[in-house]
Scaffold this motif. Structure first.
Motif, PDB file in Angstrom:
ATOM      1  N   ASP A   1       7.187   6.370 -15.300  1.00 24.83           N
ATOM      2  CA  ASP A   1       6.172   7.251 -15.886  1.00 24.83           C
ATOM      3  C   ASP A   1       6.427   8.652 -15.361  1.00 24.83           C
ATOM      4  OD1 ASP A   1       3.896   8.659 -16.675  1.00 24.83           O
ATOM      5  OD2 ASP A   1       2.539   6.995 -16.251  1.00 24.83           O
ATOM      6  N   GLU A   2       6.931   9.526 -16.218  1.00 27.62           N
ATOM      7  CA  GLU A   2       7.351  10.866 -15.795  1.00 27.62           C
ATOM      8  C   GLU A   2       6.202  11.803 -15.464  1.00 27.62           C
ATOM      9  OE1 GLU A   2      10.030  12.498 -18.691  1.00 27.62           O
ATOM     10  OE2 GLU A   2      11.200  10.656 -18.761  1.00 27.62           O
ATOM     11  N   SER A   3       4.979  11.393 -15.743  1.00 27.42           N
ATOM     12  CA  SER A   3       3.838  12.268 -15.530  1.00 27.42           C
ATOM     13  C   SER A   3       3.201  12.046 -14.161  1.00 27.42           C
ATOM     14  CB  SER A   3       2.781  12.044 -16.609  1.00 27.42           C
ATOM     15  OG  SER A   3       1.590  12.710 -16.285  1.00 27.42           O
ATOM     16  N   GLU A   4       3.325  13.054 -13.294  1.00 30.21           N
ATOM     17  CA  GLU A   4       2.680  12.992 -11.974  1.00 30.21           C
ATOM     18  C   GLU A   4       1.176  12.785 -12.130  1.00 30.21           C
ATOM     19  OE1 GLU A   4       3.614  13.275  -8.743  1.00 30.21           O
ATOM     20  OE2 GLU A   4       5.678  13.998  -8.811  1.00 30.21           O
ATOM     21  N   ALA A   5       0.564  13.458 -13.118  1.00 32.90           N
ATOM     22  CA  ALA A   5      -0.883  13.348 -13.327  1.00 32.90           C
ATOM     23  C   ALA A   5      -1.270  11.934 -13.736  1.00 32.90           C
ATOM     24  CB  ALA A   5      -1.339  14.358 -14.373  1.00 32.90           C
ATOM     25  N   SER A   6      -0.471  11.318 -14.580  1.00 29.54           N
ATOM     26  CA  SER A   6      -0.742   9.954 -15.018  1.00 29.54           C
ATOM     27  C   SER A   6      -0.646   8.984 -13.842  1.00 29.54           C
ATOM     28  CB  SER A   6       0.244   9.555 -16.122  1.00 29.54           C
ATOM     29  OG  SER A   6       0.031   8.239 -16.547  1.00 29.54           O
ATOM     30  N   VAL A   7       0.417   9.107 -13.068  1.00 28.59           N
ATOM     31  CA  VAL A   7       0.602   8.241 -11.896  1.00 28.59           C
ATOM     32  C   VAL A   7      -0.549   8.442 -10.916  1.00 28.59           C
ATOM     33  CG1 VAL A   7       2.051   7.819  -9.866  1.00 28.59           C
ATOM     34  CG2 VAL A   7       3.112   8.079 -12.134  1.00 28.59           C
TER      35      VAL A   7
ATOM     36  N   PRO B   1       7.841  16.971 -23.843  1.00 27.17           N
ATOM     37  CA  PRO B   1       8.349  15.815 -24.590  1.00 27.17           C
ATOM     38  C   PRO B   1       9.156  14.875 -23.692  1.00 27.17           C
ATOM     39  CG  PRO B   1       8.799  17.848 -25.782  1.00 27.17           C
ATOM     40  CD  PRO B   1       8.307  18.229 -24.407  1.00 27.17           C
ATOM     41  N   ILE B   2       9.082  13.596 -24.006  1.00 21.19           N
ATOM     42  CA  ILE B   2       9.846  12.570 -23.293  1.00 21.19           C
ATOM     43  C   ILE B   2      10.872  12.018 -24.265  1.00 21.19           C
ATOM     44  CG2 ILE B   2       9.731  10.288 -22.221  1.00 21.19           C
ATOM     45  CD1 ILE B   2       6.895  10.996 -21.339  1.00 21.19           C
TER      46      ILE B   2
ATOM     47  N   ASP C   1       0.825  -1.206   0.000  1.00 22.54           N
ATOM     48  CA  ASP C   1       0.000   0.000   0.000  1.00 22.54           C
ATOM     49  C   ASP C   1       0.861   1.258   0.000  1.00 22.54           C
ATOM     50  OD1 ASP C   1      -2.412  -1.425   0.020  1.00 22.54           O
ATOM     51  OD2 ASP C   1      -2.346  -1.635   2.201  1.00 22.54           O
ATOM     52  N   THR C   2       2.186   1.074   0.035  1.00 21.40           N
ATOM     53  CA  THR C   2       3.106   2.215   0.050  1.00 21.40           C
ATOM     54  C   THR C   2       4.166   2.045  -1.045  1.00 21.40           C
ATOM     55  OG1 THR C   2       4.416   1.109   1.758  1.00 21.40           O
ATOM     56  CG2 THR C   2       2.775   2.719   2.509  1.00 21.40           C
ATOM     57  N   PRO C   3       3.750   2.192  -2.318  1.00 20.39           N
ATOM     58  CA  PRO C   3       4.719   2.047  -3.402  1.00 20.39           C
ATOM     59  C   PRO C   3       5.759   3.159  -3.370  1.00 20.39           C
ATOM     60  CG  PRO C   3       2.648   2.875  -4.254  1.00 20.39           C
ATOM     61  CD  PRO C   3       2.418   2.536  -2.807  1.00 20.39           C
ATOM     62  N   SER C   4       6.878   2.896  -4.004  1.00 21.25           N
ATOM     63  CA  SER C   4       7.938   3.896  -4.120  1.00 21.25           C
ATOM     64  C   SER C   4       7.550   4.918  -5.188  1.00 21.25           C
ATOM     65  CB  SER C   4       9.258   3.224  -4.507  1.00 21.25           C
ATOM     66  OG  SER C   4      10.189   4.188  -4.958  1.00 21.25           O
ATOM     67  N   ARG C   5       7.330   6.152  -4.756  1.00 16.83           N
ATOM     68  CA  ARG C   5       6.988   7.223  -5.701  1.00 16.83           C
ATOM     69  C   ARG C   5       8.131   7.439  -6.695  1.00 16.83           C
ATOM     70  NH1 ARG C   5       2.024   9.039  -6.444  1.00 16.83           N
ATOM     71  NH2 ARG C   5       1.923  11.180  -7.127  1.00 16.83           N
ATOM     72  N   GLU C   6       9.350   7.316  -6.185  1.00 17.17           N
ATOM     73  CA  GLU C   6      10.529   7.487  -7.030  1.00 17.17           C
ATOM     74  C   GLU C   6      10.524   6.478  -8.193  1.00 17.17           C
ATOM     75  OE1 GLU C   6      15.334   6.847  -6.589  1.00 17.17           O
ATOM     76  OE2 GLU C   6      14.207   7.470  -4.822  1.00 17.17           O
ATOM     77  N   LEU C   7      10.193   5.229  -7.896  1.00 15.60           N
ATOM     78  CA  LEU C   7      10.138   4.222  -8.959  1.00 15.60           C
ATOM     79  C   LEU C   7       8.952   4.440  -9.883  1.00 15.60           C
ATOM     80  CD1 LEU C   7      11.234   0.837  -7.322  1.00 15.60           C
ATOM     81  CD2 LEU C   7      12.555   2.403  -8.751  1.00 15.60           C
ATOM     82  N   LEU C   8       7.805   4.840  -9.318  1.00 13.93           N
ATOM     83  CA  LEU C   8       6.651   5.128 -10.171  1.00 13.93           C
ATOM     84  C   LEU C   8       7.016   6.185 -11.206  1.00 13.93           C
ATOM     85  CD1 LEU C   8       3.794   5.247  -7.502  1.00 13.93           C
ATOM     86  CD2 LEU C   8       4.073   3.509  -9.287  1.00 13.93           C
ATOM     87  N   LEU C   9       7.708   7.231 -10.769  1.00 13.32           N
ATOM     88  CA  LEU C   9       8.064   8.327 -11.673  1.00 13.32           C
ATOM     89  C   LEU C   9       9.241   7.979 -12.591  1.00 13.32           C
ATOM     90  CD1 LEU C   9       7.473  11.305  -9.239  1.00 13.32           C
ATOM     91  CD2 LEU C   9       6.085  10.659 -11.222  1.00 13.32           C
ATOM     92  N   LEU C  10      10.006   6.972 -12.207  1.00 12.35           N
ATOM     93  CA  LEU C  10      11.065   6.494 -13.093  1.00 12.35           C
ATOM     94  C   LEU C  10      10.443   5.843 -14.329  1.00 12.35           C
ATOM     95  CD1 LEU C  10      14.133   5.940 -13.498  1.00 12.35           C
ATOM     96  CD2 LEU C  10      13.751   3.771 -12.307  1.00 12.35           C
TER      97      LEU C  10
END
Length: 148
Positions: free
Chosen positions: A18-24, A129-130, A7-16
């Motif tokens: 997927d660079e979009s905070e909104a998407s995550v 752009p990505i 229930d506590t994923p790594s935000r750092e890995l999520l953004l690694l």
């Protein structure tokens, strides 16, 4: 390697992955995150969501940079396949940028097959752009696996 629901994923890995905070932010509340740990630190994780009847999607999969190329992503994908199959899904999907050649090769090695392209996905849905491998990621390559 043990993989557990978290229930506590790594935000750092999520953004690694997927660079979009909104998407995550959009999918993290709708999905279930599974992770593997080393000395209490998440070194790999994925997020699985139910997208359509009988269909699930891995919407985010990431491995810590210092732990890449050690079989962690392969183990996470095998876990996702098993988890989706046990939940009664018939199809498992995954998508990645068209410049993510390593990711595409990994997914294909794990049994996913290309099934389409969402043209200009990243230009339409991301604020900037990505770039990957020196190229702009424009399209999302879609892959899927039939679960039996």
């Amino acid at each position: 390697m043990e993989i557990h629901k978290t229930d506590t994923p790594s935000r750092e890995l999520l953004l690694l992955a997927d660079e979009s905070e909104a998407s995550v932010a959009d999918y993290i509340g709708r999905g279930t995150c599974y992770a593997t740990y080393d000395d209490g630190r998440i070194v790999g994780q994925y997020v699985l969501i139910h997208t359509r009847p009988f269909t699930a999607e891995v919407v985010n999969i990431a491995v810590a940079p210092d732990r890449q190329r050690q079989g962690i992503a392969t183990a996470l994908l095998a876990h996702a396949v098993d988890t989706a199959r046990r939940a009664g899904f018939r199809l498992l999907e995954i998508g990645t940028g068209d410049c993510g050649l390593g990711q595409i090769a990994l997914y294909e090695r794990c049994g996913f097959v290309r099934c389409g392209v969402d043209e200009d996905y990243f230009r339409k849905h991301y604020p900037a752009p990505i770039f990957e491998n020196g190229l702009e990621c424009r399209h999302m390559v879609r892959l899927r696996m039939e679960l039996r």
